[in-house]
Design a protein around this motif. Structure first.
Motif, PDB file in Angstrom:
ATOM      1  N   HIS A 310       0.833  -1.205   0.000  1.00 49.06           N
ATOM      2  CA  HIS A 310       0.000   0.000   0.000  1.00 49.06           C
ATOM      3  C   HIS A 310       0.871   1.260   0.000  1.00 49.06           C
ATOM      4  N   GLU A 311       1.953   1.220   0.764  1.00 50.77           N
ATOM      5  CA  GLU A 311       2.862   2.370   0.830  1.00 50.77           C
ATOM      6  C   GLU A 311       3.503   2.633  -0.531  1.00 50.77           C
ATOM      7  N   LYS A 312       3.884   1.557  -1.230  1.00 55.73           N
ATOM      8  CA  LYS A 312       4.494   1.720  -2.554  1.00 55.73           C
ATOM      9  C   LYS A 312       3.505   2.318  -3.550  1.00 55.73           C
ATOM     10  N   VAL A 313       2.259   1.867  -3.493  1.00 61.54           N
ATOM     11  CA  VAL A 313       1.237   2.399  -4.392  1.00 61.54           C
ATOM     12  C   VAL A 313       1.013   3.890  -4.118  1.00 61.54           C
ATOM     13  N   ASP A 314       0.954   4.250  -2.829  1.00 63.20           N
ATOM     14  CA  ASP A 314       0.752   5.656  -2.465  1.00 63.20           C
ATOM     15  C   ASP A 314       1.923   6.522  -2.930  1.00 63.20           C
ATOM     16  N   LYS A 315       3.156   6.030  -2.751  1.00 64.53           N
ATOM     17  CA  LYS A 315       4.330   6.793  -3.168  1.00 64.53           C
ATOM     18  C   LYS A 315       4.365   6.960  -4.686  1.00 64.53           C
ATOM     19  N   SER A 316       3.969   5.907  -5.394  1.00 62.24           N
ATOM     20  CA  SER A 316       3.937   5.987  -6.853  1.00 62.24           C
ATOM     21  C   SER A 316       2.957   7.061  -7.309  1.00 62.24           C
ATOM     22  N   HIS A 317       1.819   7.137  -6.632  1.00 61.17           N
ATOM     23  CA  HIS A 317       0.825   8.148  -6.992  1.00 61.17           C
ATOM     24  C   HIS A 317       1.350   9.552  -6.684  1.00 61.17           C
ATOM     25  N   SER A 322       0.828  12.838 -13.812  1.00 56.98           N
ATOM     26  CA  SER A 322      -0.425  12.678 -14.542  1.00 56.98           C
ATOM     27  C   SER A 322      -0.822  11.216 -14.533  1.00 56.98           C
ATOM     28  N   LEU A 323      -1.999  10.940 -15.082  1.00 56.32           N
ATOM     29  CA  LEU A 323      -2.462   9.555 -15.171  1.00 56.32           C
ATOM     30  C   LEU A 323      -1.486   8.698 -15.967  1.00 56.32           C
ATOM     31  N   LEU A 324      -0.801   9.301 -16.917  1.00 56.94           N
ATOM     32  CA  LEU A 324       0.131   8.568 -17.758  1.00 56.94           C
ATOM     33  C   LEU A 324       1.268   7.947 -16.944  1.00 56.94           C
ATOM     34  N   GLU A 325       1.623   8.560 -15.823  1.00 55.46           N
ATOM     35  CA  GLU A 325       2.739   8.083 -14.995  1.00 55.46           C
ATOM     36  C   GLU A 325       2.261   7.370 -13.733  1.00 55.46           C
ATOM     37  N   ASP A 326       0.971   7.366 -13.525  1.00 51.95           N
ATOM     38  CA  ASP A 326       0.434   6.837 -12.271  1.00 51.95           C
ATOM     39  C   ASP A 326       0.441   5.312 -12.253  1.00 51.95           C
ATOM     40  N   THR A 327       0.553   4.752 -11.040  1.00 51.29           N
ATOM     41  CA  THR A 327       0.475   3.300 -10.841  1.00 51.29           C
ATOM     42  C   THR A 327      -0.462   3.055  -9.672  1.00 51.29           C
ATOM     43  N   SER A 328      -1.704   2.729  -9.973  1.00 48.82           N
ATOM     44  CA  SER A 328      -2.714   2.545  -8.933  1.00 48.82           C
ATOM     45  C   SER A 328      -3.255   1.119  -8.988  1.00 48.82           C
ATOM     46  N   ILE A 329      -3.154   0.418  -7.859  1.00 50.78           N
ATOM     47  CA  ILE A 329      -3.544  -0.998  -7.813  1.00 50.78           C
ATOM     48  C   ILE A 329      -4.391  -1.255  -6.576  1.00 50.78           C
ATOM     49  N   ALA A 330      -5.519  -1.895  -6.769  1.00 49.77           N
ATOM     50  CA  ALA A 330      -6.338  -2.346  -5.640  1.00 49.77           C
ATOM     51  C   ALA A 330      -5.912  -3.760  -5.264  1.00 49.77           C
ATOM     52  N   ILE A 331      -6.006  -4.052  -3.967  1.00 50.71           N
ATOM     53  CA  ILE A 331      -5.552  -5.364  -3.486  1.00 50.71           C
ATOM     54  C   ILE A 331      -6.537  -5.913  -2.459  1.00 50.71           C
ATOM     55  N   GLY A 332      -6.736  -7.217  -2.512  1.00 53.98           N
ATOM     56  CA  GLY A 332      -7.554  -7.895  -1.510  1.00 53.98           C
ATOM     57  C   GLY A 332      -6.915  -9.212  -1.135  1.00 53.98           C
ATOM     58  N   ARG A 360     -12.652   0.657  -4.325  1.00 57.38           N
ATOM     59  CA  ARG A 360     -13.481   1.844  -4.137  1.00 57.38           C
ATOM     60  C   ARG A 360     -12.710   2.928  -3.374  1.00 57.38           C
ATOM     61  N   VAL A 361     -11.933   2.489  -2.396  1.00 59.43           N
ATOM     62  CA  VAL A 361     -11.167   3.444  -1.592  1.00 59.43           C
ATOM     63  C   VAL A 361     -10.050   4.073  -2.416  1.00 59.43           C
ATOM     64  N   ASN A 366      -7.823   8.855  -5.658  1.00 59.16           N
ATOM     65  CA  ASN A 366      -6.871   9.053  -6.746  1.00 59.16           C
ATOM     66  C   ASN A 366      -7.339  10.230  -7.602  1.00 59.16           C
ATOM     67  N   SER A 367      -6.629  11.320  -7.521  1.00 60.69           N
ATOM     68  CA  SER A 367      -7.050  12.549  -8.203  1.00 60.69           C
ATOM     69  C   SER A 367      -7.043  12.402  -9.719  1.00 60.69           C
ATOM     70  N   PHE A 368      -6.097  11.623 -10.261  1.00 63.65           N
ATOM     71  CA  PHE A 368      -6.011  11.462 -11.716  1.00 63.65           C
ATOM     72  C   PHE A 368      -7.220  10.717 -12.246  1.00 63.65           C
ATOM     73  N   LEU A 369      -7.659   9.712 -11.513  1.00 68.47           N
ATOM     74  CA  LEU A 369      -8.821   8.949 -11.949  1.00 68.47           C
ATOM     75  C   LEU A 369     -10.087   9.786 -11.832  1.00 68.47           C
ATOM     76  N   GLN A 370     -10.147  10.639 -10.818  1.00 65.65           N
ATOM     77  CA  GLN A 370     -11.314  11.509 -10.651  1.00 65.65           C
ATOM     78  C   GLN A 370     -11.396  12.530 -11.798  1.00 65.65           C
ATOM     79  N   GLU A 371     -10.241  13.031 -12.205  1.00 68.89           N
ATOM     80  CA  GLU A 371     -10.202  14.024 -13.276  1.00 68.89           C
ATOM     81  C   GLU A 371     -10.667  13.463 -14.603  1.00 68.89           C
TER      82      GLU A 371
END
Length: 373
Positions: A310-317, A322-332, A360-361, A366-371
């Motif tokens: 989770h920390e790595k995903v947050d740091k990547s964001h 921009s969305l082009l550089e973002d790395t967002s992953i959901a995990i369960g 969902r969280v 994620n601001s890029f996804l919202q935009e």
């Protein structure tokens, strides 16, 4: 270079050490397949010997001891057939012990029991067993040399040849030596062919099970792993967790920047997953969905690994512009509970539900996804 090649030939059957280690499970499966058939043949032979020892008990002093030996081997071979699996560490030791017993029995019969018989069965046996075992050639050669040395020594000292004929004695020793030599050459040749064939099979399996884009395992490999895990269901030592990953924003990236950038997003996400779950095979089970069946070291450290993920995903964001550089992953993640889970699907469903909760969280913050909605 030449010395290394010779060394590899005797230690690993003509393949490299890395290749030999990669096909260890295939070698075990090959030996188990051959020896399941051999065990049936041995069982018939030893049952026949046991019956023979009983019939001849009034005429041969050795028959009682030989009957006990044959009876013991009947149960030993049966135990192999029923209990030993390809993954068992006792498989190879059992094979070598069985071969040693069979060779020793043949030498004993040829020298001490049927003293007038030319020792033809021994050298023929040495050639025959070359087909039965796939292992490091050096181990098999050591057994063959020890057997030959024992055969020559015991034949020279104890063999009572017909009419004291020295020619027969020499013939027996030469036959044993030549046939053992032939067995060694055959075993080396067969080992090389079979090892190389297993390496080819392994490489074919890798290509078959590899996802071409991300280089992780594909859905076919995942399905086989699930089948293998399901076969162990209910075992007391079964411990694992199912982790489901879903890449956020793949469709938006494809629509906005093109599929080439979408592919780069998948590769980037996969690398992040692999960096966290370093000791676990990752599977791509859908277009933007990955899975892992966590055991061993990663299972023990699962809470820390998920937290760091989770920390790595947050740091990547945070680093992305921009969305082009973002790395967002959901995990369960869901941990197998033997009291609750009747099959693999129940564990998977809980992990999948947890992933959607996390999705969902992560998408909401994620601001890029919202935009780009």
């Amino acid at each position: 270079m030449a010395k290394n090649t010779v060394k590899e030939y005797f230690l690993y059957g003509g393949v490299t050490k890395e290749q030999y280690e990669s096909i260890g499970h295939l070698i075990a499966e090959e030996n188990h397949r051959i020896w399941k058939l051999v065990s049936v043949i041995f069982e018939i032979v030893f049952i026949g010997l046991f019956i023979f020892s009983i019939i001849g008990s009034e005429h041969r002093n050795w028959s009682i001891g030989f009957g006990i030996f044959a009876g013991t081997m009947i149960f030993s071979v049966l135990a192999f057939y029923v209990l030993l699996k390809p993954s068992s560490k006792a498989l190879l030791p059992f094979i070598y012990v069985t071969l040693a017993v069979v060779i020793a029995t043949d030498i004993y019969l040829g020298i001490f029991v049927e003293k007038s018989r030319p020792s033809v069965i021994y050298p023929a046996l040495m050639v025959g067993i070359s087909f039965l075992t796939l292992d490091r050639p050096i181990r098999f050669l050591c057994m063959q040399f020890i057997s030959l040395a024992s055969f020559i020594t015991l034949t020279s000292i104890f063999k009572n040849n017909i009419d004291g004929n020295t020619i027969v004695l020499v013939t027996d020793i030469l036959a044993g030596t030549l046939f053992t030599g032939a067995g060694i050459l055959i075993s080396l040749f067969l080992s090389s062919l079979r090892m190389r064939d297993l390496v080819v099979r392994k490489n074919a399996e890798i290509e078959r099970d590899r996802d071409a884009l991300t280089n992780v395992a594909n859905k076919l490999a995942y399905d086989r792993m699930v089948d293998s895990l399901s076969a162990k269901w209910g075992e007391s030592n079964l411990k694992f967790a199912v982790v489901i990953f879903d890449v956020n924003g793949l469709k938006t990236t494809n629509d906005t920047y093109g599929h080439e950038q979408g592919d780069k997003l998948l590769v980037r996400c996969c690398e992040l997953i692999q960096s966290s779950f370093a000791h676990t095979q990752i599977y791509r089970i859908g277009g933007d969905e990955f899975a892992a069946i966590v055991t061993g070291e990663d299972y023990v450290n699962r809470e820390r690994i998920v937290r760091e993920f989770h920390e790595k995903v947050d740091k990547s964001h945070e680093k992305a512009a921009s969305l082009l550089e973002d790395t967002s992953i959901a995990i369960g993640i869901a941990i197998y509970n033997p009291e609750r889970d009747r099959d693999y699907l129940s564990v998977f469903s809980r992990a999948d539900a947890a992933m959607y909760d996390n999705k969902r969280v992560t998408k909401a913050k994620n601001s890029f996804l919202q935009e780009n909605q």
